[in-house]
Design a protein around this motif. Structure first.
Motif, PDB file in Angstrom:
ATOM      1  N   ARG A 206       0.819  -1.206   0.000  1.00 14.77           N
ATOM      2  CA  ARG A 206       0.000   0.000   0.000  1.00 14.77           C
ATOM      3  C   ARG A 206       0.860   1.266   0.000  1.00 14.77           C
ATOM      4  NH1 ARG A 206      -3.637  -2.805   3.186  1.00 14.77           N
ATOM      5  NH2 ARG A 206      -2.600  -2.148   5.100  1.00 14.77           N
ATOM      6  N   ARG A 207       1.913   1.257   0.817  1.00 15.98           N
ATOM      7  CA  ARG A 207       2.786   2.433   0.878  1.00 15.98           C
ATOM      8  C   ARG A 207       3.425   2.728  -0.483  1.00 15.98           C
ATOM      9  NH1 ARG A 207       4.015   0.338   6.112  1.00 15.98           N
ATOM     10  NH2 ARG A 207       5.817  -0.806   5.293  1.00 15.98           N
ATOM     11  N   SER A 208       3.874   1.678  -1.167  1.00 14.36           N
ATOM     12  CA  SER A 208       4.518   1.874  -2.468  1.00 14.36           C
ATOM     13  C   SER A 208       3.505   2.353  -3.518  1.00 14.36           C
ATOM     14  CB  SER A 208       5.188   0.575  -2.930  1.00 14.36           C
ATOM     15  OG  SER A 208       4.242  -0.452  -3.102  1.00 14.36           O
ATOM     16  N   GLN A 210       0.728   4.072  -2.843  1.00 12.99           N
ATOM     17  CA  GLN A 210       0.355   5.441  -2.491  1.00 12.99           C
ATOM     18  C   GLN A 210       1.372   6.445  -3.015  1.00 12.99           C
ATOM     19  OE1 GLN A 210      -0.036   5.006   1.731  1.00 12.99           O
ATOM     20  NE2 GLN A 210      -2.226   4.530   1.657  1.00 12.99           N
ATOM     21  N   LYS A 211       2.661   6.096  -2.896  1.00 14.50           N
ATOM     22  CA  LYS A 211       3.716   6.981  -3.402  1.00 14.50           C
ATOM     23  C   LYS A 211       3.610   7.133  -4.913  1.00 14.50           C
ATOM     24  CE  LYS A 211       7.155   6.141   0.240  1.00 14.50           C
ATOM     25  NZ  LYS A 211       8.491   5.555   0.537  1.00 14.50           N
ATOM     26  N   ALA A 212       3.198   6.035  -5.593  1.00 12.61           N
ATOM     27  CA  ALA A 212       3.084   6.066  -7.051  1.00 12.61           C
ATOM     28  C   ALA A 212       1.756   6.666  -7.512  1.00 12.61           C
ATOM     29  CB  ALA A 212       3.235   4.652  -7.608  1.00 12.61           C
ATOM     30  N   GLY A 213       0.819   6.903  -6.571  1.00 16.49           N
ATOM     31  CA  GLY A 213      -0.486   7.466  -6.927  1.00 16.49           C
ATOM     32  C   GLY A 213      -1.368   6.490  -7.678  1.00 16.49           C
ATOM     33  N   ALA A 214      -1.144   5.191  -7.456  1.00 16.15           N
ATOM     34  CA  ALA A 214      -1.922   4.151  -8.172  1.00 16.15           C
ATOM     35  C   ALA A 214      -3.196   3.844  -7.379  1.00 16.15           C
ATOM     36  CB  ALA A 214      -1.068   2.900  -8.342  1.00 16.15           C
ATOM     37  N   HIS A 215      -4.205   4.697  -7.526  1.00 11.66           N
ATOM     38  CA  HIS A 215      -5.403   4.605  -6.697  1.00 11.66           C
ATOM     39  C   HIS A 215      -6.256   3.377  -7.031  1.00 11.66           C
ATOM     40  CE1 HIS A 215      -4.378   8.490  -5.117  1.00 11.66           C
ATOM     41  NE2 HIS A 215      -4.377   9.024  -6.341  1.00 11.66           N
ATOM     42  N   ARG A 216      -6.360   3.031  -8.304  1.00 13.61           N
ATOM     43  CA  ARG A 216      -7.153   1.848  -8.672  1.00 13.61           C
ATOM     44  C   ARG A 216      -6.502   0.580  -8.141  1.00 13.61           C
ATOM     45  NH1 ARG A 216      -9.134   2.715 -14.963  1.00 13.61           N
ATOM     46  NH2 ARG A 216     -10.446   4.575 -14.588  1.00 13.61           N
ATOM     47  N   LEU A 218      -4.670   0.403  -5.552  1.00  9.29           N
ATOM     48  CA  LEU A 218      -4.872   0.423  -4.099  1.00  9.29           C
ATOM     49  C   LEU A 218      -6.223  -0.173  -3.735  1.00  9.29           C
ATOM     50  CD1 LEU A 218      -3.483   3.871  -2.886  1.00  9.29           C
ATOM     51  CD2 LEU A 218      -2.950   1.644  -1.892  1.00  9.29           C
TER      52      LEU A 218
END
Length: 357
Positions: A206-208, A210-216, A218
């Motif tokens: 999840r942390r990785s 979130q940093k990449a902004g990959a909301h889908r 997530l």
């Protein structure tokens, strides 16, 4: 209860059709919500102008599902649903003398029959359905990842409760040992290590993301983690009830977790560690699974106050000031040595702190 039946190797054409049904069902639901409540259709005949050629059976159920979600403003996904008149479960003999289970339901083209994978646990309830002992409810067509499932609701009779003189089993929940059940000197352990490991792994992912902004990604990860934990709880609760049946248990006692606020019980270091943070441990869900599976087996369940169950000797009743740091409870009075969680489970079985209100 709801049983989840996996469709057995549907063709690509069928998978495409199921997805199209789901997309059209969701689109209809969102069009329906945009209408003035006074002008919303109440029947499938009235709703056809707002749908994209959905079967009447699916439309009727979609309207019921939308009305049931009174606070909904928009649906991300509304899966096709079928009532007990439009959905059938069938059993056919196979060439090798076994059985092939099939389900049939209306689609965009015609009614189709699809084979499903059925476990021994599920087969028992499907046999009850065919014999008339169980009552069929709604059935929902759902996709999980690349696989398709039918979520079938059943109402089944509860077994007659066993004698109140039957054995009593106590269940203690924890982190090092996720669950410990004890009855008449026999103890069942489930380690919490696999759950802690998976929780930490998902937290790292999840942390990785979130940093990449990959909301889908997530969202998909969260669904995947929830499904994994739910599956683990189902397996543990089933094993616990089977253990109870083997040992002639008529009553299961568990800690009362109603109103427990984990935030007041944890230090900052524990809250930061997803493998130890109690907010990520699905104790309540596990208890609910045990309750309904026990009810099906005719076993009563009672909640017990948690006070001092880990601090009291289950043999002589001596109470210590603090919980032992290790995995063994050593009584200062009677000198008995017992696994700390098994000792707590035994105290829960005896309800030393009284039954919860």
């Amino acid at each position: 209860m709801t049983i989840k039946l996996k469709l057995y190797k549907p063709t690509l054409a069928k998978q495409k059709m199921y997805q199209e049904m789901a997309d059209r069902c969701t689109a209809f639901a969102n069009r329906y919500l945009q209408l003035d409540p006074k002008n919303r259709p109440k029947t499938s005949k009235q709703a056809k102008q707002y749908s994209d050629k959905l079967p009447s059976a699916v439309l009727n159920q979609a309207i019921k599902d939308i009305k049931a979600n009174k606070k909904a403003k928009r649906f991300k996904r509304l899966w096709p649903n079928f009532n007990n008149q439009n959905f059938r479960v069938e059993k056919e003999a196979s060439q090798d003398g076994g059985a092939v289970w099939k389900v049939s339901f209306p689609t965009l083209e015609k009614r189709v029959g699809v084979p499903v994978e059925v476990s021994a646990y599920q087969e028992k309830y499907l046999e009850m359905l065919l014999s008339g002992q169980a009552k069929q409810g709604a059935a929902r067509l759902v996709r999980r990842g690349k696989e398709w499932f039918i979520h079938l609701s059943l109402t089944v009779p509860i077994a007659e409760e066993k004698s109140r003189t039957s054995k009593i089993m106590g269940i203690d929940l924890g982190q090092i040992d996720l669950l410990v059940a004890t009855v008449a000197g026999q103890t069942l352990f489930f380690s919490g290590a696999p759950l802690a490991y998976v929780r930490r792994r998902f937290a790292k992912l999840r942390r990785s993301l979130q940093k990449a902004g990959a909301h889908r990604a997530l969202k998909r990860l969260g669904d995947r983690e929830h499904r994994w934990a739910t599956d683990v709880n189902h397996k543990i609760s089933r094993a616990v009830v089977e253990f109870a049946q083997i040992h002639g248990v008529g009553l299961i006692r568990m800690e009362d977790l109603t109103g427990v606020r984990w935030a007041t019980l944890q230090r900052k270091g524990q809250k930061r560690d997803h493998g130890r943070n109690l907010d990520y441990w699905p104790y309540y869900q596990l208890q609910q699974f045990i309750k309904y599976k026990a009810a099906l087996a005719g076993i009563r369940v009672e909640p017990v106050n948690r006070d001092n169950t880990s601090l009291t000797c289950s043999r002589c009743g001596e109470t210590v000031k603090s919980r032992p740091r290790g995995r063994w409870f050593k009584c200062p009075r009677c000198k008995r040595t017992m696994h700390v969680d098994a000792n707590a489970a035994s105290n829960i079985a005896q309800a030393i702190s009284g039954l919860a209100a």
